[in-house]
Design a protein around this motif. Structure first.
Motif, PDB file in Angstrom:
ATOM      1  N   ILE A 105      25.704  31.192 -51.720  1.00 44.33           N
ATOM      2  CA  ILE A 105      27.165  31.294 -51.635  1.00 44.33           C
ATOM      3  C   ILE A 105      27.542  31.864 -50.268  1.00 44.33           C
ATOM      4  O   ILE A 105      26.952  32.851 -49.815  1.00 44.33           O
ATOM      5  CB  ILE A 105      27.736  32.230 -52.734  1.00 44.33           C
ATOM      6  N   VAL A 106      28.524  31.239 -49.619  1.00 43.88           N
ATOM      7  CA  VAL A 106      29.123  31.800 -48.410  1.00 43.88           C
ATOM      8  C   VAL A 106      30.582  32.139 -48.708  1.00 43.88           C
ATOM      9  O   VAL A 106      31.336  31.294 -49.200  1.00 43.88           O
ATOM     10  CB  VAL A 106      29.058  30.819 -47.220  1.00 43.88           C
ATOM     11  N   LEU A 107      30.943  33.386 -48.447  1.00 40.55           N
ATOM     12  CA  LEU A 107      32.326  33.845 -48.646  1.00 40.55           C
ATOM     13  C   LEU A 107      33.015  33.848 -47.290  1.00 40.55           C
ATOM     14  O   LEU A 107      32.497  34.421 -46.332  1.00 40.55           O
ATOM     15  CB  LEU A 107      32.317  35.262 -49.240  1.00 40.55           C
ATOM     16  N   VAL A 108      34.170  33.197 -47.192  1.00 38.52           N
ATOM     17  CA  VAL A 108      34.898  33.100 -45.926  1.00 38.52           C
ATOM     18  C   VAL A 108      36.236  33.812 -46.072  1.00 38.52           C
ATOM     19  O   VAL A 108      37.070  33.410 -46.883  1.00 38.52           O
ATOM     20  CB  VAL A 108      35.146  31.626 -45.528  1.00 38.52           C
ATOM     21  N   GLU A 109      36.414  34.893 -45.306  1.00 38.87           N
ATOM     22  CA  GLU A 109      37.698  35.613 -45.346  1.00 38.87           C
ATOM     23  C   GLU A 109      38.629  35.079 -44.275  1.00 38.87           C
ATOM     24  O   GLU A 109      38.262  34.997 -43.109  1.00 38.87           O
ATOM     25  CB  GLU A 109      37.495  37.119 -45.126  1.00 38.87           C
ATOM     26  N   SER A 110      39.841  34.740 -44.681  1.00 34.66           N
ATOM     27  CA  SER A 110      40.825  34.317 -43.682  1.00 34.66           C
ATOM     28  C   SER A 110      41.381  35.551 -42.987  1.00 34.66           C
ATOM     29  O   SER A 110      41.348  36.653 -43.536  1.00 34.66           O
ATOM     30  CB  SER A 110      41.967  33.548 -44.342  1.00 34.66           C
ATOM     31  N   GLY A 111      41.906  35.377 -41.774  1.00 39.15           N
ATOM     32  CA  GLY A 111      42.661  36.469 -41.171  1.00 39.15           C
ATOM     33  C   GLY A 111      43.869  36.714 -42.055  1.00 39.15           C
ATOM     34  O   GLY A 111      44.440  35.774 -42.608  1.00 39.15           O
ATOM     35  N   GLY A 112      44.264  37.966 -42.212  1.00 31.86           N
ATOM     36  CA  GLY A 112      45.448  38.242 -43.023  1.00 31.86           C
ATOM     37  C   GLY A 112      46.625  37.483 -42.450  1.00 31.86           C
ATOM     38  O   GLY A 112      46.866  37.514 -41.247  1.00 31.86           O
ATOM     39  N   ASP A 113      47.327  36.751 -43.289  1.00 29.33           N
ATOM     40  CA  ASP A 113      48.383  35.894 -42.768  1.00 29.33           C
ATOM     41  C   ASP A 113      49.548  35.895 -43.733  1.00 29.33           C
ATOM     42  O   ASP A 113      49.571  36.664 -44.691  1.00 29.33           O
ATOM     43  CB  ASP A 113      47.828  34.481 -42.555  1.00 29.33           C
ATOM     44  N   ASN A 114      50.492  35.017 -43.489  1.00 32.37           N
ATOM     45  CA  ASN A 114      51.672  35.012 -44.340  1.00 32.37           C
ATOM     46  C   ASN A 114      51.333  34.468 -45.721  1.00 32.37           C
ATOM     47  O   ASN A 114      50.204  34.099 -46.019  1.00 32.37           O
ATOM     48  CB  ASN A 114      52.831  34.263 -43.669  1.00 32.37           C
ATOM     49  N   LEU A 115      52.335  34.395 -46.551  1.00 33.83           N
ATOM     50  CA  LEU A 115      52.123  34.060 -47.963  1.00 33.83           C
ATOM     51  C   LEU A 115      51.616  32.650 -48.202  1.00 33.83           C
ATOM     52  O   LEU A 115      51.170  32.339 -49.306  1.00 33.83           O
ATOM     53  CB  LEU A 115      53.466  34.208 -48.696  1.00 33.83           C
ATOM     54  N   THR A 116      51.704  31.791 -47.188  1.00 36.80           N
ATOM     55  CA  THR A 116      51.422  30.387 -47.490  1.00 36.80           C
ATOM     56  C   THR A 116      50.155  29.843 -46.840  1.00 36.80           C
ATOM     57  O   THR A 116      49.888  28.652 -46.920  1.00 36.80           O
ATOM     58  CB  THR A 116      52.626  29.490 -47.100  1.00 36.80           C
ATOM     59  N   ALA A 117      49.375  30.698 -46.188  1.00 42.34           N
ATOM     60  CA  ALA A 117      48.150  30.199 -45.558  1.00 42.34           C
ATOM     61  C   ALA A 117      47.138  29.757 -46.611  1.00 42.34           C
ATOM     62  O   ALA A 117      46.913  30.446 -47.595  1.00 42.34           O
ATOM     63  CB  ALA A 117      47.542  31.284 -44.671  1.00 42.34           C
ATOM     64  N   THR A 118      46.548  28.597 -46.387  1.00 41.10           N
ATOM     65  CA  THR A 118      45.518  28.093 -47.307  1.00 41.10           C
ATOM     66  C   THR A 118      44.355  27.523 -46.513  1.00 41.10           C
ATOM     67  O   THR A 118      44.510  27.142 -45.358  1.00 41.10           O
ATOM     68  CB  THR A 118      46.075  26.956 -48.197  1.00 41.10           C
ATOM     69  N   PHE A 119      43.203  27.446 -47.161  1.00 40.15           N
ATOM     70  CA  PHE A 119      42.021  26.843 -46.541  1.00 40.15           C
ATOM     71  C   PHE A 119      42.066  25.327 -46.701  1.00 40.15           C
ATOM     72  O   PHE A 119      42.542  24.813 -47.724  1.00 40.15           O
ATOM     73  CB  PHE A 119      40.756  27.326 -47.245  1.00 40.15           C
TER      74      PHE A 119
END
Ligand SMILES: Nc1nc2c(ncn2[C@@H]2O[C@H](COP(=O)(O)OP(=O)(O)OP(=O)(O)O)[C@@H](O)[C@H]2O)c(=O)[nH]1
Ligand SMILES: [Mg+2]
Length: 235
Positions: A105-119
């Motif tokens: 498993i690889v866990l990818v954290e997004s940079g903290g962003d606004n309410l609508t950011a998605t991968f």
């Protein structure tokens, strides 16, 4: 687009963790590493705008050997690197997979962003969206692609609910409503049973991934927005 769901353990399951700044994404990753690292071979990729702070935090927590945690510095738009041009993240994941083969498993954290950011589903097989009670009980009702359609919505820091006058059951019910009944998990790192539920969700997802029954879905793009500097664009 994403290739068909894996029928084998050809490569690790990739899980994205998105959500507004400070809701507890790194803490969720730390909890998952603590809970799952004896069962699974894990790796972590963090995305920060200008620093490797999240990666350093996770290394300092000692949840995984430090070299299994890699930082991507995204520049100005944290959401771009997880949605529009995922190249930097794909390279980081592939490097990690090569160096520690086989990873589960690889866990990818997004940079903290606004309410609508998605991968993008081209980057991850599944994604969770992290809200916290400190952001207010209303947030879950506001919807948006991550809240509505991420594979899992986490309502984090429920230990703080009484201090910020949030009714957790109501917030979870509102979130379930916004998600047409999709899974919502109330979490606090101070409540081990909730961390257990989070780990169980990942175990179940991994079984589905290996069994070929998990399909990556696209929650949809973030809302149109613009940046005053350094560029102005609609994504
Ligand atoms: N009370 C409480 N605090 C928490 C919990 N989880 C995280 N925090 C705190 O919330 C703050 C932010 O946590 P992080 O995990 O760094 O949040 P993040 O979403 O990764 O933050 P960014 O990457 O900066 O967007 C820290 O001070 C954590 O200690 C929780 O369950 N309960
Ligand atoms: Mg973080």
């Amino acid at each position: 687009m994403h290739d068909t769901p894996a029928k084998s353990k050809e490569r690790a399951l990739r899980i994205g963790i998105a959500g507004p700044v400070g809701t507890g994404k790194s803490s969720v990753i730390a909890a998952l590493c603590r809970g799952l690292s004896t069962e699974f071979s894990l790796g972590v990729i963090t995305n920060d705008i200008y620093t490797d702070e999240d990666a350093r935090f996770l290394r300092s927590e000692g949840v995984l050997p430090g070299e299994r945690i890699r930082a991507v510095e995204t520049g100005a738009c944290p959401h771009t690197a997880i949605r529009d041009d995922v190249t930097m993240n794909l390279i980081a994941i592939e490097d990690l997979e090569r160096d520690f083969a086989p990873l589960d498993i690889v866990l990818v954290e997004s940079g903290g962003d606004n309410l609508t950011a998605t991968f993008s589903p081209a980057l991850v097989d599944a994604q969770m969206f992290v809200l916290d009670v400190a952001g207010g009980g209303d947030v879950a009702r506001k919807g948006g692609p991550g809240i509505a359609r991420a594979d899992l919505l986490v309502v984090n820091k429920i230990d703080l609910a009484e201090h910020v006058d949030v009714d957790v059951d109501q917030m979870v019910a509102d979130a379930e409503n916004a998600r047409d009944g999709g899974p919502v998990l109330a979490l606090s790192r101070k409540r081990p049973e909730t961390v257990g539920h989070l780990c169980d969700w990942v175990r179940q997802l991994h079984r589905a991934y290996i069994g070929g029954t998990h399909t990556a879905i696209d929650p949809g793009p973030m809302a149109p927005h613009s940046h005053p500097h350094p560029h102005t664009t609609d994504h």
